[in-house]
Structures are given as C-alpha cells and as structure tokens.
Design a protein around this motif. Structure first.
Motif, short mmCIF file in Angstrom:
data_model
loop_
_atom_site.label_atom_id
_atom_site.label_comp_id
_atom_site.label_asym_id
_atom_site.label_seq_id
_atom_site.Cartn_x
_atom_site.Cartn_y
_atom_site.Cartn_z
N SER A 2 0.84 -1.19 0.00
CA SER A 2 0.00 0.00 0.00
C SER A 2 0.88 1.25 0.00
CB SER A 2 -0.96 0.02 1.20
OG SER A 2 -0.25 0.23 2.41
N ALA A 3 0.23 2.38 -0.28
CA ALA A 3 0.92 3.66 -0.28
C ALA A 3 -0.04 4.72 0.23
CB ALA A 3 1.41 4.02 -1.68
N PHE A 4 0.52 5.77 0.82
CA PHE A 4 -0.33 6.86 1.28
C PHE A 4 0.36 8.19 1.09
CE2 PHE A 4 2.22 6.10 5.05
CZ PHE A 4 2.36 7.35 5.63
N SER A 5 -0.45 9.24 1.07
CA SER A 5 0.04 10.61 0.96
C SER A 5 -0.85 11.51 1.78
CB SER A 5 0.06 11.07 -0.51
OG SER A 5 -1.26 11.04 -1.05
N TRP A 6 -0.35 12.70 2.07
CA TRP A 6 -1.13 13.74 2.72
C TRP A 6 -1.21 14.93 1.78
CZ3 TRP A 6 -3.61 13.10 7.31
CH2 TRP A 6 -3.19 12.06 8.14
N GLY A 27 -8.86 10.16 6.40
CA GLY A 27 -7.93 10.61 7.43
C GLY A 27 -7.69 12.10 7.41
N THR A 28 -7.57 12.70 8.57
CA THR A 28 -7.27 14.14 8.69
C THR A 28 -6.22 14.33 9.78
OG1 THR A 28 -9.03 14.53 10.31
CG2 THR A 28 -9.59 14.81 7.98
N ALA A 29 -5.50 15.45 9.68
CA ALA A 29 -4.50 15.79 10.69
C ALA A 29 -4.22 17.28 10.61
CB ALA A 29 -3.22 14.98 10.50
N LYS A 30 -3.44 17.77 11.53
CA LYS A 30 -3.06 19.18 11.56
C LYS A 30 -1.55 19.26 11.73
CE LYS A 30 -5.87 21.94 13.65
NZ LYS A 30 -6.42 22.73 12.51
N VAL A 75 -5.21 16.21 4.64
CA VAL A 75 -6.11 15.07 4.47
C VAL A 75 -5.30 13.92 3.88
CG1 VAL A 75 -8.24 16.37 4.25
CG2 VAL A 75 -6.83 16.01 2.22
N LYS A 76 -5.65 12.70 4.30
CA LYS A 76 -4.87 11.52 3.96
C LYS A 76 -5.50 10.75 2.81
CE LYS A 76 -2.49 7.66 6.27
NZ LYS A 76 -2.31 6.94 7.55
N ASN A 77 -4.64 10.18 1.96
CA ASN A 77 -5.07 9.32 0.86
C ASN A 77 -4.31 8.00 0.98
OD1 ASN A 77 -6.19 11.85 -0.51
ND2 ASN A 77 -4.00 12.29 -0.50
#
Length: 218
Positions: free
Chosen positions: A137-141, A169-172, A189-191
C-alpha cells in the motif's frame, strides 16, 4: 545501496532517480510550494539533503526485506518524472520508513508543465513502484486547502475515492518554534490505497489503463 531504480512506461514516460543536474528543475518546482520555508538557501540545502539520501541507505532489496525504520534506516528516494522526450516535468519523494508501505511526500509538477496531466501521471507510477519493491500500500497527505492548485487536489481525491482508497484521514501540521520547515499551521487530508486499489485507479483512466511498465537501473 543507493537509489538506482528506473521505471519506463509503454507510453514513453519515465521515472528515474534525481541527479545533480536536476538542481534548477528541483528548485523551480519548490519555489511556490505552498507549505514550508522556500528561500533559495533552504531549497539549496534541501536539494543537497535529498541527493545525499538518494546516494545513501536504500536499495530495493532492503525495502523488500522490510529492513527499514523511522530512525536510522529510513529510505528516501527523490524521483523525477520525464516526458517521452526526456523533459523533466514532476518531482516525487518516495519514503520507506515502515515495512510494507510507501509514504509519498512532496509531489509537485514544475510550473511550466502544470495543467497537462502530469500530476495524474506521477501518481500512476506509484503503482509501478509499489509493485517493484513489493509493498502492499501507499499513502500521501494533501493540504486541505492548496492555494497553488486546489482543483487538481480535489479531482485527484475524487479519482482515489472512485478506486476505493480510504480518504477519510485528517490531521493538523503545527510548526516548530522556531520553524524548521513549516511556518504556518495546516490542515491536511490523507489518501491511502492498497496496490489493488492503485491498480483500479489506473484501470479507471482510459489514457493509462493499458500502459505497461519495464524496469531497469542506472
């Protein structure tokens, strides 16, 4: 042990390791990046750091074996996307700091080549990279509000969602004091997509559905 992976698509586009002669291209990509300190001296230092990481710890075999971590075995590959004629159009950092996952950081298209589909093209190569190094898997913000190209971010996340990605997903991001990179607070926001979902993402795009990959080394 350095980064030497080259991925060539059947449509002629290529993803290759960044090299020293990419300096001007790299600094121009970063100049209007809407997050972080972008003075010329900072961009120069960042280029130097990313070249050191490309030439340091980080072979395909280490990623496949899971011999990575956040502290002393973090692998960072700075990659350049080229058109079929060899013109560089986009930059992407691939980070491997957890077993079996790819973290995509700082994806950006050069200002001279925006609005021509290269943002999507860059993300198509994520599938090829994950398949090559055997992560699942892979993710980005993404910045929740991107002043440079918000439409591209929104459209990309819609395509991710259609392929089954988790985009909830969310973050600050909170800057340090004094700031070492981020100068302002940002909502992000996360992908996150599995390799199967990235394959669906590719299949959903008529321009990329039938594109195949070949691999080589520098």
């Amino acid at each position: 042990m350095a980064c030497n992976t080259v991925i060539t698509a059947s449509n002629g586009m290529k993803l290759r390791p960044m090299k020293e002669s990419d300096f001007n291209f790299y600094t121009e990509c970063w100049k209007d990046f809407p997050q972080g300190i972008q003075s010329f001296s900072e961009r120069l230092n960042r280029f130097s750091l990313h070249m050191e990481r490309n030439e340091g710890y980080g072979s395909e075999a280490l990623i496949k074996s899971g011999d990575v971590n956040y502290e002393d075995k973090c692998i960072v590959w700075s990659m350049i996307l080229e058109k079929a004629d060899g013109t560089p159009v986009a930059y992407q950092a691939y980070v491997f700091e957890e077993d079996n996952i790819c973290y995509l950081k700082f994806g950006m298209v050069h200002p001279s080549h925006r609005g021509q589909g290269y943002w999507t093209a860059s993300h198509m190569f994520v599938l090829a990279m994950c398949q090559r190094v055997e992560v699942t898997s892979a993710f980005s913000w993404f910045m929740a509000s991107n002043p440079v190209n918000s439409n591209a971010m929104t459209a990309e996340r819609a395509r991710y969602s259609a392929a089954g990605f988790d985009i909830s997903g969310t973050a600050k991001i909170v800057p340090t004091d004094p700031p070492s990179f981020n100068t302002h607070e940002h909502d992000v926001v996360k992908n996150h997509g599995t390799v199967a979902q990235y394959a669906q993402y590719k299949a959903n795009d008529s321009a990329w559905a039938d594109v195949t990959w070949t691999y080589s080394t520098t």
